[in-house]
Design an enzyme around this catalytic site. Structure first.
Site, PDB file in Angstrom:
ATOM      1  N   CYS A  97      -5.718  -6.960  11.381  1.00 21.91           N
ATOM      2  CA  CYS A  97      -4.460  -6.888  12.136  1.00 21.91           C
ATOM      3  C   CYS A  97      -4.641  -5.947  13.319  1.00 21.91           C
ATOM      4  CB  CYS A  97      -3.331  -6.376  11.235  1.00 21.91           C
ATOM      5  SG  CYS A  97      -1.713  -6.394  12.045  1.00 21.91           S
TER       6      CYS A  97
ATOM      7  N   CYS B  30       3.015 -14.555  -1.237  1.00 23.63           N
ATOM      8  CA  CYS B  30       2.893 -13.833   0.030  1.00 23.63           C
ATOM      9  C   CYS B  30       1.520 -14.160   0.615  1.00 23.63           C
ATOM     10  CB  CYS B  30       3.031 -12.339  -0.245  1.00 23.63           C
ATOM     11  SG  CYS B  30       2.939 -11.325   1.238  1.00 23.63           S
TER      12      CYS B  30
ATOM     13  N   CYS C  11      -1.514  -4.523   0.634  1.00 22.57           N
ATOM     14  CA  CYS C  11      -2.276  -5.516   1.379  1.00 22.57           C
ATOM     15  C   CYS C  11      -3.597  -4.913   1.845  1.00 22.57           C
ATOM     16  CB  CYS C  11      -1.491  -5.959   2.616  1.00 22.57           C
ATOM     17  SG  CYS C  11      -0.630  -7.466   2.326  1.00 22.57           S
TER      18      CYS C  11
END
Length: 341
Positions: free
Chosen positions: A113, A106, A332
């Site tokens: 973000c 991943c 994450c």
């Protein structure tokens, strides 16, 4: 490396153009491409079937970048989390998920973000910048030096469709027969629902798999936990999913992060089934991974099992994703956040 062209930012056609601009033959591009992606060459000196003159010329105007992990954590289940420090001081993460010879990596597409999803730790870092094509590819190459990788999932830090100018060339390098040689069936791009960008992805690399982070079955809840829904509500998002040009008998994967007491009831399961019933679909249920600074809670096992059973009983292909790497900063952004402290 300042002022030099990083060849890992170039697809094979772009590398051909780069060399043609120097008056070189087109086939040299394929040779160099194979050296970089199949022989893992770090310098032009290693490219023994390229003339010394061309190697010297390339060394003056071009470079081959690389990434080495700054930190690696390994979980008891074999999950490995990599933190990569970028040249400008930013950092991104990649996670290797082992599965009986079908290792999945991943990878990240942005530093931070901009999407601001309430349940996502990466969103708390805000968006610093997009990753370059080379920085995306180098995550794969760094991990591949140690482990065989079968599947690539663009589901790490960042929203891949917010960085399509670099993500699309990276995908093209991944699936190029002279490049990283991944089957397009084994490359998945995830999005929180950027509808125009989904349409562009479908036009430019329609052979890859699409995963959509859905996470709610009403606009009211999705507006709250995923701000992108205010721009592209469920009706528009699901229309784009229906129109995405999936090859063959492939399906859109709907990612559904289960949040305790918010979206984990049988009523939610019923609405989910109605929403996706006319789209070739499979569902990934992801029990929320609690982290500091977020008030949302994990669902109970009973709620997850009931939701899963409701969908299975109605012939939906559904996987409840085990929480992997729970002992190693699994969500994450957790490793980055912890090391920053």
């Amino acid at each position: 490396m300042t002022g030099k062209t990083d060849l890992k930012n170039l697809t094979l056609p772009a590398l051909e153009q780069f060399l043609q601009g120097k008056g070189k033959e087109r086939f040299r591009a394929t040779q160099i491409f194979k050296w970089i992606y199949q022989q893992n060459a770090h310098s032009f000196e290693e490219m023994s079937n390229i003339s010394k003159e061309l190697r010297a010329e390339l060394a003056e105007t071009a470079c081959i970048s690389d990434l080495e992990p700054e930190a690696v954590e390994e979980g008891s289940d074999g999950t490995r989390k990599y933190l990569f420090a970028l040249a400008d001081g930013n950092a991104v993460e990649a996670v290797l998920i082992p599965d009986e010879g079908r290792n999945t990596l991943c990878i990240s597409s942005q530093a931070g973000c901009a999407m601001g999803c309430e349940f996502c730790l990466t969103g708390t870092f805000k968006l610093t910048r997009n990753l370059t094509t080379a920085e995306i590819i180098n995550q794969i190459m760094a991990v591949r030096r140690e482990f065989d990788i079968r599947n690539i999932v663009m589901m790490g830090m960042g929203e891949p469709l917010h960085n399509l100018d670099h993500v699309i060339p990276a995908i093209q390098i991944m699936i190029d027969g002279n490049g990283l040689q991944f089957s397009n069936r084994r490359v998945t791009v995830s999005t929180c629902g950027l509808v125009p960008e989904m349409e562009r992805l479908g036009r430019e690399v329609p052979t890859v798999n699409l995963a959509v982070s859905l996470n709610a079955t009403t606009d009211e809840l999705r507006d709250r936990i995923m701000p992108v829904n205010r721009r592209y509500p469920l009706r528009e998002l699901l229309r784009a999913c229906k129109e995405f040009p999936l090859p063959g008998r492939r399906k859109v994967t709907f990612e559904y992060v289960m949040l305790g007491g918010l979206n984990d009831t049988l009523e939610d399961a019923k609405r989910l089934l109605r929403l996706i019933s006319d789209i070739p679909n499979k569902v990934n249920l992801i029990p929320f991974n609690e982290h500091e600074g977020c008030d949302l809670t994990a669902p109970t096992r009973a709620a997850v099992d009931a939701f899963h059973k409701y969908l299975i009983d109605r012939h939906v292909t559904v996987i409840t994703r085990d929480s992997r790497g729970g002992d190693i900063s699994a969500a994450c952004g957790q490793l980055k956040g912890r090391l920053k402290k």
